[in-house]
Structures are given as structure tokens and as C-alpha cells.
Scaffold this motif. Structure first.
Motif, PDB file in Angstrom:
ATOM      1  N   ALA A  52       0.758  -0.854   0.214  1.00  0.00           N
ATOM      2  CA  ALA A  52       0.337   0.050   0.232  1.00  0.00           C
ATOM      3  C   ALA A  52       0.653   0.708   0.165  1.00  0.00           C
ATOM      4  O   ALA A  52       2.237   1.044   0.905  1.00  0.00           O
ATOM      5  N   PRO A  53       0.662   3.085   0.010  1.00  0.00           N
ATOM      6  CA  PRO A  53       1.240   3.853  -0.181  1.00  0.00           C
ATOM      7  C   PRO A  53       1.239   3.802   0.987  1.00  0.00           C
ATOM      8  O   PRO A  53       0.801   3.137   2.155  1.00  0.00           O
ATOM      9  N   ARG A  55       1.619   5.415   4.801  1.00  0.00           N
ATOM     10  CA  ARG A  55       0.779   5.466   5.742  1.00  0.00           C
ATOM     11  C   ARG A  55      -0.695   5.914   5.094  1.00  0.00           C
ATOM     12  O   ARG A  55      -1.497   6.223   5.695  1.00  0.00           O
ATOM     13  N   THR A  56      -0.889   4.143   4.569  1.00  0.00           N
ATOM     14  CA  THR A  56      -2.195   4.308   4.235  1.00  0.00           C
ATOM     15  C   THR A  56      -2.698   3.916   5.661  1.00  0.00           C
ATOM     16  O   THR A  56      -2.158   3.053   6.572  1.00  0.00           O
ATOM     17  N   PRO A  57      -4.158   4.275   6.161  1.00  0.00           N
ATOM     18  CA  PRO A  57      -3.884   3.799   6.908  1.00  0.00           C
ATOM     19  C   PRO A  57      -5.000   2.829   7.790  1.00  0.00           C
ATOM     20  O   PRO A  57      -5.729   2.201   6.941  1.00  0.00           O
ATOM     21  N   TYR A  59      -3.463  -0.496   7.367  1.00  0.00           N
ATOM     22  CA  TYR A  59      -2.852  -2.237   6.259  1.00  0.00           C
ATOM     23  C   TYR A  59      -1.295  -1.466   5.665  1.00  0.00           C
ATOM     24  O   TYR A  59      -1.749  -0.077   5.735  1.00  0.00           O
ATOM     25  N   ASP A  60      -1.416  -2.324   5.068  1.00  0.00           N
ATOM     26  CA  ASP A  60       0.023  -1.480   4.592  1.00  0.00           C
ATOM     27  C   ASP A  60       0.523  -2.740   3.375  1.00  0.00           C
ATOM     28  O   ASP A  60       1.264  -2.395   2.695  1.00  0.00           O
ATOM     29  N   ARG A  71      -6.993  -6.659   3.008  1.00  0.00           N
ATOM     30  CA  ARG A  71      -5.931  -5.883   3.533  1.00  0.00           C
ATOM     31  C   ARG A  71      -5.573  -5.998   4.458  1.00  0.00           C
ATOM     32  O   ARG A  71      -6.273  -7.100   5.083  1.00  0.00           O
ATOM     33  N   GLN A  73      -2.477  -6.333   7.581  1.00  0.00           N
ATOM     34  CA  GLN A  73      -1.191  -5.046   8.565  1.00  0.00           C
ATOM     35  C   GLN A  73       0.235  -6.667   8.505  1.00  0.00           C
ATOM     36  O   GLN A  73      -0.151  -7.185   8.660  1.00  0.00           O
ATOM     37  N   CYS A  98      -8.826  -3.663   7.543  1.00  0.00           N
ATOM     38  CA  CYS A  98      -7.775  -5.036   7.705  1.00  0.00           C
ATOM     39  C   CYS A  98      -9.027  -6.499   8.292  1.00  0.00           C
ATOM     40  O   CYS A  98      -9.541  -6.355   8.352  1.00  0.00           O
TER      41      CYS A  98
END
Length: 158
Positions: A52-53, A55-57, A59-60, A71, A73, A98
Motif C-alpha cells: 500500500a502507499p 501511511r495508508t491507515p 494496512y500495509d 487488506r 497489516q 484490515c
């Protein structure tokens, strides 16, 4: 699909950082602070995830499935053979968009991957909600606790 110049450069940077971070750890017995980024990159490479871009709230990474995107983490931990049993993951974000949490265990001497474990986000939240632990209240599980509620996804079990 062709790899972008940006992705290729990130791969080069992480390839250069890993041995430096491992050497730093060997000299100081302290992490350099790149474990999370290395873990995210390794998980994406080994499991075919899209990062993910920044600082995507919540999830990574995203896993593309027939049922739609999942999604994820990603938590990383540099972990040795003689690791203390109480080692903890970083804070697991609550109320996140997530679907799953991955734990990437890295060799603390080389930052090469050892194992990857996955748990459904809903199960992680249930575990965090159990009373009696200040660490769980802060969103932190031990590596051992996380392994008990998850399944090993890499390397593949025979």
C-alpha cells in the motif's frame, strides 16, 4: 508485468540496507530500525502482495484474490534462535480497515526471512480484547501468542 524503476530502486536499497542493519545489530546488539520496512518488502515479494502507499491507515499491503482485495497489516520481528519468549510484535492497529495480520520473522543476524505467520484480523482483535494484560491493551501480542492464533504461510509446510 514489467517492474517499475521505482520498485527496482526500492529493491536495490533494501538489498544494501539489510547487510548494514545486520552488521549494526551484531556490533551494538540494537536494531537499526528498518525491520518493519524490510518485513513489508519481504512479505510482498514472497507472498505476491502489493504494498500500500506509505501511511495508508490500517494496512500495509493488499492481496488480490478471486473474492476481492484483502487488506493486510504486516508486523516484522528480527528474531534469533535463543530469543526471549516474551518478545512482542509492534502495535496492531485497532479499528483498521484490515482483513489479516502477517508476522514476518527475520533472522536477527542477517534480516533474511525465517517464517511468515498469518492470522485473521478478527481473531487478532479477539485476542487483544482478552482482559488481564497491559500489553494487549496497548495492542501488542507476544510472538508466541500470535503464533498460537495464526497459521504458518511461509515456508510452506510439507
Amino acid at each position: 508485468m514489467a517492474e517499475s524503476a521505482e520498485v527496482r530502486r526500492v529493491r536495490e536499497i533494501l538489498a544494501a540496507v539489510k547487510p548494514l542493519a545486520a552488521e549494526y545489530y551484531q556490533l551494538t546488539k540494537k536494531p537499526l530500525g528498518v525491520t518493519g520496512e524490510v518485513a513489508e518488502y519481504i512479505a510482498a515479494e514472497l507472498l505476491g502482495l502489493d504494498l500500500a502507499p506509505p501511511r495508508t491507515p490500517g494496512y500495509d499491503a493488499i492481496r488480490r484474490t478471486a473474492e476481492g482485495p484483502q487488506r493486510i497489516q504486516i508486523k516484522g520481528r528480527a528474531y534469533g534462535e535463543n530469543a526471549k519468549p516474551g518478545q512482542r510484535l509492534g502495535t496492531i492497529k485497532r479499528r483498521a480497515d484490515c482483513d489479516a495480520v502477517l508476522l514476518v520473522l527475520l533472522n536477527n543476524q542477517t534480516l533474511e526471512p525465517r517464517e511468515i505467520w498469518e492470522a485473521p484480523y478478527s481473531l487478532v482483535l479477539k485476542r487483544l480484547d482478552l482482559p488481564g494484560s497491559k500489553a494487549r491493551e496497548r495492542g501488542a501480542l507476544s510472538v508466541h501468542e500470535f503464533k498460537r492464533i495464526s497459521k504458518k504461510v511461509w515456508p510452506a509446510s510439507v
